[in-house]
Enzyme design. Structure first.
Site, PDB file in Angstrom:
ATOM      1  CG  ASP A 126      45.306  33.036  39.536  1.00  0.00           C
ATOM      2  OD1 ASP A 126      44.566  32.728  40.493  1.00  0.00           O
ATOM      3  OD2 ASP A 126      45.041  32.740  38.354  1.00  0.00           O
ATOM      4  NE  ARG A 128      41.806  32.200  39.501  1.00  0.00           N
ATOM      5  CZ  ARG A 128      41.478  32.471  38.256  1.00  0.00           C
ATOM      6  NH1 ARG A 128      40.260  32.206  37.824  1.00  0.00           N
ATOM      7  NH2 ARG A 128      42.360  32.996  37.419  1.00  0.00           N
TER       8      ARG A 128
HETATM    9  N1  LIG Z   1      42.443  40.134  42.346  1.00  0.00           N
HETATM   10  C1  LIG Z   1      41.753  40.442  41.266  1.00  0.00           C
HETATM   11  N2  LIG Z   1      40.849  39.557  40.820  1.00  0.00           N
HETATM   12  C2  LIG Z   1      40.164  39.872  39.709  1.00  0.00           C
HETATM   13  C3  LIG Z   1      40.360  41.073  39.016  1.00  0.00           C
HETATM   14  N3  LIG Z   1      39.525  41.084  37.963  1.00  0.00           N
HETATM   15  C4  LIG Z   1      38.852  39.913  37.999  1.00  0.00           C
HETATM   16  N4  LIG Z   1      39.223  39.181  39.051  1.00  0.00           N
HETATM   17  C5  LIG Z   1      38.805  37.843  39.451  1.00  0.00           C
HETATM   18  O1  LIG Z   1      39.383  36.958  38.533  1.00  0.00           O
HETATM   19  C6  LIG Z   1      38.594  35.783  38.448  1.00  0.00           C
HETATM   20  C7  LIG Z   1      38.383  35.470  36.974  1.00  0.00           C
HETATM   21  O2  LIG Z   1      39.621  35.218  36.460  1.00  0.00           O
HETATM   22  P1  LIG Z   1      40.128  35.696  35.062  1.00  0.00           P
HETATM   23  O3  LIG Z   1      41.609  35.889  35.201  1.00  0.00           O
HETATM   24  O4  LIG Z   1      39.295  36.864  34.567  1.00  0.00           O
HETATM   25  O5  LIG Z   1      39.846  34.531  34.077  1.00  0.00           O
HETATM   26  P2  LIG Z   1      40.189  33.008  34.296  1.00  0.00           P
HETATM   27  O6  LIG Z   1      39.068  32.414  35.087  1.00  0.00           O
HETATM   28  O7  LIG Z   1      41.565  32.830  34.839  1.00  0.00           O
HETATM   29  O8  LIG Z   1      40.290  32.490  32.808  1.00  0.00           O
HETATM   30  P3  LIG Z   1      39.153  32.138  31.792  1.00  0.00           P
HETATM   31  O9  LIG Z   1      38.786  30.711  32.050  1.00  0.00           O
HETATM   32  O10 LIG Z   1      39.787  32.312  30.458  1.00  0.00           O
HETATM   33  O11 LIG Z   1      38.025  33.097  32.040  1.00  0.00           O
HETATM   34  C8  LIG Z   1      37.341  36.049  39.226  1.00  0.00           C
HETATM   35  O12 LIG Z   1      37.474  35.407  40.490  1.00  0.00           O
HETATM   36  C9  LIG Z   1      37.347  37.557  39.393  1.00  0.00           C
HETATM   37  O13 LIG Z   1      36.716  37.978  40.587  1.00  0.00           O
HETATM   38  C10 LIG Z   1      41.324  41.987  39.514  1.00  0.00           C
HETATM   39  O14 LIG Z   1      41.594  43.047  38.947  1.00  0.00           O
HETATM   40  N5  LIG Z   1      41.985  41.627  40.643  1.00  0.00           N
END
Ligand SMILES: Nc1nc2c(ncn2[C@@H]2O[C@H](COP(=O)(O)OP(=O)(O)OP(=O)(O)O)[C@@H](O)[C@H]2O)c(=O)[nH]1
Ligand SMILES: [Zn+2]
Length: 205
Positions: A126, A128
């Site tokens: 992650d 971010r």
């Molecule tokens: N690298 C990668 N990114 C993903 C994948 N699936 C979803 N994403 C990205 O993950 C992000 C969303 O994150 P999530 O982990 O689903 O959820 P979160 O935002 O951490 O948590 P919540 O607040 O509970 O939704 C978005 O930017 C999506 O584009 C994947 O398989 N690989």
């Protein structure tokens, strides 16, 4: 961090007519958006969501993840309350970008999970960073949040920036046969809280 407010307009949606605030993050060149509703600058905790961009889930109806459904549920919850903020953060693919996310999906089609796929491509699970949220929330006068998320990292990031999270509101929605494994990996490897830890869900099952 140089995040500058650019313009605001109305944004009518099926749920409510929000105010849309546009920001430019000069450090990354990314354009972020906040949708707000009601008086969010009165000092009381504001119902809010930090939503990370997911083109596939938010706009293309993908069922590989739960993003589109969470986006809709969060906007509906804010509309029901008549007050809140949704920060739409342009950090697609947990920060690796759309094309790398498609590369990661390709690896997942071959059997990797969401974390392994990122790592095989040379990225962290992650990538971010939520630093841009502080100046955007300050611009809107938001002092603290009731945050709709299952991700403890978001709570930690906000608290670390001096924005108290008065409450975490779970957002469990969009579960389907295609994302069962994905959601299980988020809970197992990324620390997401997928149980019913709290009353008052913002989403639908
Ligand atoms: N690298 C990668 N990114 C993903 C994948 N699936 C979803 N994403 C990205 O993950 C992000 C969303 O994150 P999530 O982990 O689903 O959820 P979160 O935002 O951490 O948590 P919540 O607040 O509970 O939704 C978005 O930017 C999506 O584009 C994947 O398989 N690989
Ligand atoms: Zn998604």
């Amino acid at each position: 961090m140089p995040v500058v407010f650019v313009a605001a307009s109305k944004l009518p949606t099926p749920f409510a007519t929000f105010t849309m605030h546009g920001f430019l993050d000069e450090a990354t060149g990314r354009e972020h958006v906040v949708l707000s509703l009601g008086d969010v600058a009165d000092g009381q905790p504001v119902l809010g969501r930090l939503h990370s961009e997911c083109l596939t889930g938010d706009a293309l109806f993908s069922q590989r993840c739960d993003c589109g459904s969470q986006l809709e549920a969060a906007l509906q919850a804010i509309a029901r309350e008549g007050r809140g903020v949704l920060l739409y953060l342009r950090q697609e693919g947990r920060g690796i970008g759309l094309l790398n996310k498609i590369r990661a999906y390709e690896l997942q089609d071959g059997g990797a999970d969401t974390v392994e796929a990122n790592e095989r491509l040379g990225f962290a699970a992650d990538q971010r960073d939520y630093g841009m949220c502080q100046p955007m929330l300050e611009h809107l006068g938001v002092k603290s949040l009731r945050l709709m998320t299952n991700n403890p990292r978001k709570v930690k990031a906000l608290t670390g920036m001096g924005i108290p999270v008065a409450e975490r509101v779970p957002l469990h929605t969009g579960h389907n046969p295609h994302n069962k494994h994905y959601l299980a990996t988020k809970a197992g490897k990324l620390g997401h809280m997928m149980g019913n830890e709290h009353q008052g869900e913002a989403g639908r099952a």
